[in-house]
Design a protein around this motif. Structure first.
Motif, PDB file in Angstrom:
ATOM      1  N   TYR A 100       0.819  -1.224   0.000  1.00 17.01           N
ATOM      2  CA  TYR A 100       0.000   0.000   0.000  1.00 17.01           C
ATOM      3  C   TYR A 100       0.849   1.269   0.000  1.00 17.01           C
ATOM      4  O   TYR A 100       0.574   2.219  -0.733  1.00 17.01           O
ATOM      5  N   GLU A 101       1.895   1.272   0.819  1.00 14.78           N
ATOM      6  CA  GLU A 101       2.644   2.521   1.010  1.00 14.78           C
ATOM      7  C   GLU A 101       3.490   2.913  -0.196  1.00 14.78           C
ATOM      8  O   GLU A 101       3.975   4.030  -0.267  1.00 14.78           O
TER       9      GLU A 101
ATOM     10  N   SER B 161      -3.643  16.428  -0.919  1.00 16.63           N
ATOM     11  CA  SER B 161      -3.029  15.120  -1.164  1.00 16.63           C
ATOM     12  C   SER B 161      -2.591  14.463   0.140  1.00 16.63           C
ATOM     13  O   SER B 161      -1.990  15.091   0.995  1.00 16.63           O
ATOM     14  N   GLY B 162      -2.933  13.196   0.278  1.00 21.13           N
ATOM     15  CA  GLY B 162      -2.614  12.469   1.504  1.00 21.13           C
ATOM     16  C   GLY B 162      -3.773  12.469   2.483  1.00 21.13           C
ATOM     17  O   GLY B 162      -3.914  11.570   3.300  1.00 21.13           O
TER      18      GLY B 162
ATOM     19  N   GLN C  52      -8.569  10.393  -3.570  1.00 24.81           N
ATOM     20  CA  GLN C  52      -7.264   9.767  -3.762  1.00 24.81           C
ATOM     21  C   GLN C  52      -7.148   8.497  -2.913  1.00 24.81           C
ATOM     22  O   GLN C  52      -6.689   7.454  -3.396  1.00 24.81           O
ATOM     23  N   ALA C  53      -7.609   8.591  -1.662  1.00 21.98           N
ATOM     24  CA  ALA C  53      -7.505   7.448  -0.756  1.00 21.98           C
ATOM     25  C   ALA C  53      -8.335   6.267  -1.258  1.00 21.98           C
ATOM     26  O   ALA C  53      -7.930   5.106  -1.139  1.00 21.98           O
TER      27      ALA C  53
ATOM     28  N   ALA D 244      -8.968   5.680  -4.407  1.00 22.66           N
ATOM     29  CA  ALA D 244      -8.240   5.131  -5.550  1.00 22.66           C
ATOM     30  C   ALA D 244      -7.115   4.213  -5.059  1.00 22.66           C
ATOM     31  O   ALA D 244      -6.886   3.142  -5.624  1.00 22.66           O
ATOM     32  N   TYR D 245      -6.430   4.618  -3.995  1.00 20.04           N
ATOM     33  CA  TYR D 245      -5.388   3.763  -3.406  1.00 20.04           C
ATOM     34  C   TYR D 245      -5.995   2.442  -2.941  1.00 20.04           C
ATOM     35  O   TYR D 245      -5.486   1.370  -3.220  1.00 20.04           O
TER      36      TYR D 245
ATOM     37  N   ILE E 260      -6.022   1.531  -7.924  1.00 18.14           N
ATOM     38  CA  ILE E 260      -5.992   2.153  -9.250  1.00 18.14           C
ATOM     39  C   ILE E 260      -4.597   2.726  -9.496  1.00 18.14           C
ATOM     40  O   ILE E 260      -4.153   3.623  -8.789  1.00 18.14           O
ATOM     41  N   ALA E 261      -3.895   2.197 -10.505  1.00 17.63           N
ATOM     42  CA  ALA E 261      -2.579   2.747 -10.867  1.00 17.63           C
ATOM     43  C   ALA E 261      -2.753   3.836 -11.918  1.00 17.63           C
ATOM     44  O   ALA E 261      -2.043   4.827 -11.917  1.00 17.63           O
TER      45      ALA E 261
ATOM     46  N   ARG F  25       0.284  11.958   7.050  1.00 16.86           N
ATOM     47  CA  ARG F  25      -1.058  12.339   6.641  1.00 16.86           C
ATOM     48  C   ARG F  25      -2.016  11.157   6.821  1.00 16.86           C
ATOM     49  O   ARG F  25      -1.588  10.021   7.029  1.00 16.86           O
TER      50      ARG F  25
ATOM     51  N   TYR G 116      -3.883   9.170   5.067  1.00 16.21           N
ATOM     52  CA  TYR G 116      -3.919   7.920   4.301  1.00 16.21           C
ATOM     53  C   TYR G 116      -2.534   7.503   3.794  1.00 16.21           C
ATOM     54  O   TYR G 116      -2.416   6.755   2.828  1.00 16.21           O
ATOM     55  N   ASP G 117      -1.472   7.975   4.447  1.00 19.00           N
ATOM     56  CA  ASP G 117      -0.118   7.631   4.009  1.00 19.00           C
ATOM     57  C   ASP G 117       0.211   6.154   4.269  1.00 19.00           C
ATOM     58  O   ASP G 117       0.897   5.515   3.481  1.00 19.00           O
ATOM     59  N   HIS G 118      -0.266   5.640   5.394  1.00 14.38           N
ATOM     60  CA  HIS G 118       0.143   4.275   5.775  1.00 14.38           C
ATOM     61  C   HIS G 118      -0.991   3.262   5.768  1.00 14.38           C
ATOM     62  O   HIS G 118      -0.768   2.084   5.529  1.00 14.38           O
ATOM     63  N   LYS G 119      -2.215   3.746   6.071  1.00 17.67           N
ATOM     64  CA  LYS G 119      -3.342   2.809   6.156  1.00 17.67           C
ATOM     65  C   LYS G 119      -4.431   3.227   5.179  1.00 17.67           C
ATOM     66  O   LYS G 119      -4.755   4.411   5.080  1.00 17.67           O
ATOM     67  N   PRO G 120      -5.026   2.270   4.486  1.00 15.91           N
ATOM     68  CA  PRO G 120      -6.101   2.606   3.544  1.00 15.91           C
ATOM     69  C   PRO G 120      -7.284   3.262   4.240  1.00 15.91           C
ATOM     70  O   PRO G 120      -7.522   3.017   5.425  1.00 15.91           O
ATOM     71  N   ILE G 121      -8.013   4.091   3.507  1.00 17.45           N
ATOM     72  CA  ILE G 121      -9.233   4.694   4.023  1.00 17.45           C
ATOM     73  C   ILE G 121     -10.193   3.569   4.427  1.00 17.45           C
ATOM     74  O   ILE G 121     -10.293   2.551   3.752  1.00 17.45           O
TER      75      ILE G 121
END
Lengths: 181, 235
Positions: free
Chosen positions: A175-176, B105-106, B111-112, B114-115, B119-120, B219, B221-226
């Protein structure tokens, strides 16, 4: 067995993604053991010397030369990767997409605050590639096999993806490592 | 009215209360249903369709559909996730989402998502629409390039602040969030402390002089998904 070859290029990009590739630090020594670099700014080889396993594309297509280079990469590379937000969605250069081309030229060559152009002419030399009507993401021009987003993608993202591809493993990034900024 | 309503999400037994929506009951049970236009405290709108689930096989928006006994809900399945991914991809190509320099962002919910959905790059062609920016207000700006028409500002201003600063005008691709003044946000009675000033899930309505307040790596959603906080039972 000969090492697989990797080619890289920067189209409408800032070379930040290439910087990020260099940011893999001492792993670059391992990378050189794994692969040979073909056409790339890294070794300054200007033309393809043969078939490449992986092509890394930084930047989108803002002019006809970008399109030519991108098609050349598609023709020579087994796997083509869009690296970074510019390749994926146009990025900062795509901010001109809502502005008419004439206005872009005028800002660059006539009206810009730092422009010194007494002739008042917009250059039209055959050496200068023609601008496209807008900036295109790479996958809207040729088929792209993988997308690695980021501005730039972290060094670890590039490293993990390259190593996975070169060792025939699926590219599954944690994820990161997949971020858009 | 204390009778519980039992139903199933992805094979898991859920107990909801009468009057609850699927989304609320799921959340209480630690099941995250992705959402964008839903915001706690606002009247559900059901317009973004990201929270779409299959109820007995039929697509319904989980934020508006009340729970009913015995319903079988599909949430985290390949089919539903593919549908949500398509919706989020369309939101990305329909606007001008330059994450690389966006202050949101973050911390951005679009965005979260999409992460989280993996989605790439969107499969649809980018539209690069022409949208405007309103910097007139001393404390708040609108960047319509980033607007996804979720209507959270509209509902927050109307129902919480009691001001009706924002509303939708136009149809289809011309639909946009307009302000309750001749032209400018500055001519409305929006205050920076209003709910509407912080209801935006993306970077379309932002407070001025905040900028990139939280460093990268710290921020939301930097480390854990929404949605992780819901799945881990913290909400």
């Amino acid at each position: 067995m000969a090492k697989p070859k990797v080619a890289t290029t920067s189209l409408a990009g800032c070379f930040g993604c290439h910087m990020s590739l260099l940011d893999i630090d001492d792993r670059i020594l391992k990378l050189v053991e794994l692969v040979d670099f073909d056409k790339s700014p890294v070794d300054d080889i200007k033309e393809f010397t043969g078939r490449c396993a992986v092509g890394l594309i930084e930047g989108g297509c803002c002019n006809e030369e970008n399109v030519k280079v991108l098609r050349d990469f598609r023709a020579h590379c087994d796997i083509l990767i869009s690296v970074g937000d510019c390749a994926i969605m146009g990025g900062i250069p795509a901010m001109r997409n809502g502005i008419p081309l004439q206005e872009c030229y005028a800002e660059a060559y006539l009206k810009g605050p730092t422009v010194h152009n007494p002739s008042g002419r917009i250059p039209n030399d055959p050496e200068l590639p023609l601008l496209l009507n807008r900036v295109y993401p790479c996958h809207e021009v040729v088929k792209i096999d993988y997308h690695l987003p980021g501005c730039p993608p972290p060094a670890d993202t590039l490293w993990e993806a390259l190593v996975a591809l070169l060792s025939d493993k699926p590219v599954q990034l944690p994820y990161e490592l997949v971020k858009y900024d | 009215m204390s009778a519980t309503i039992e139903f199933v999400i992805d094979g898991k037994e859920i107990q909801g209360q009468p009057g609850q929506t699927i989304l609320e009951a799921a959340q209480q049970a630690g099941v995250y249903i992705p959402r964008l236009c839903y915001m706690k405290g606002l009247v559900p709108h059901g317009s973004c369709r990201v929270c779409t689930v299959l109820v007995n096989g039929r697509p319904q928006s989980a934020c508006t559909q009340p729970v009913a006994p015995g319903m079988v809900v599909e949430n985290n399945t390949e089919k539903v996730t593919a549908l949500r991914r398509n919706i989020v991809e369309m939101l990305f190509v329909e606007g001008n989402h330059f994450c690389m320099f966006c202050e949101k962002s973050g911390n951005c919910e679009l965005q979260a998502l999409a992460y989280r959905l993996g989605i790439a790059a969107p499969k649809y062609p980018y539209l690069f629409p022409t949208r405007d920016i309103d910097m007139s207000h001393p404390d708040v700006f609108i960047d319509r390039n980033r607007c996804i028409l979720c209507g959270r500002c509209v509902r927050a201003s109307r129902d919480v602040d009691g001001k009706h600063v924002f509303d939708f005008v136009g149809r289809g691709p011309h639909k946009r969030v307009a302000v309750n003044a001749e032209v400018r946000l500055a001519d409305t009675n929006l205050d920076v402390r209003d709910k509407a000033a912080e209801a935006c899930p993306v970077g379309a309505i932002m407070k001025k002089r905040v900028g990139y307040a939280v460093p990268i790596g710290q921020r939301l959603y930097d480390h854990k998904p929404i949605g992780s906080e819901i799945e881990n039972g913290k909400k």
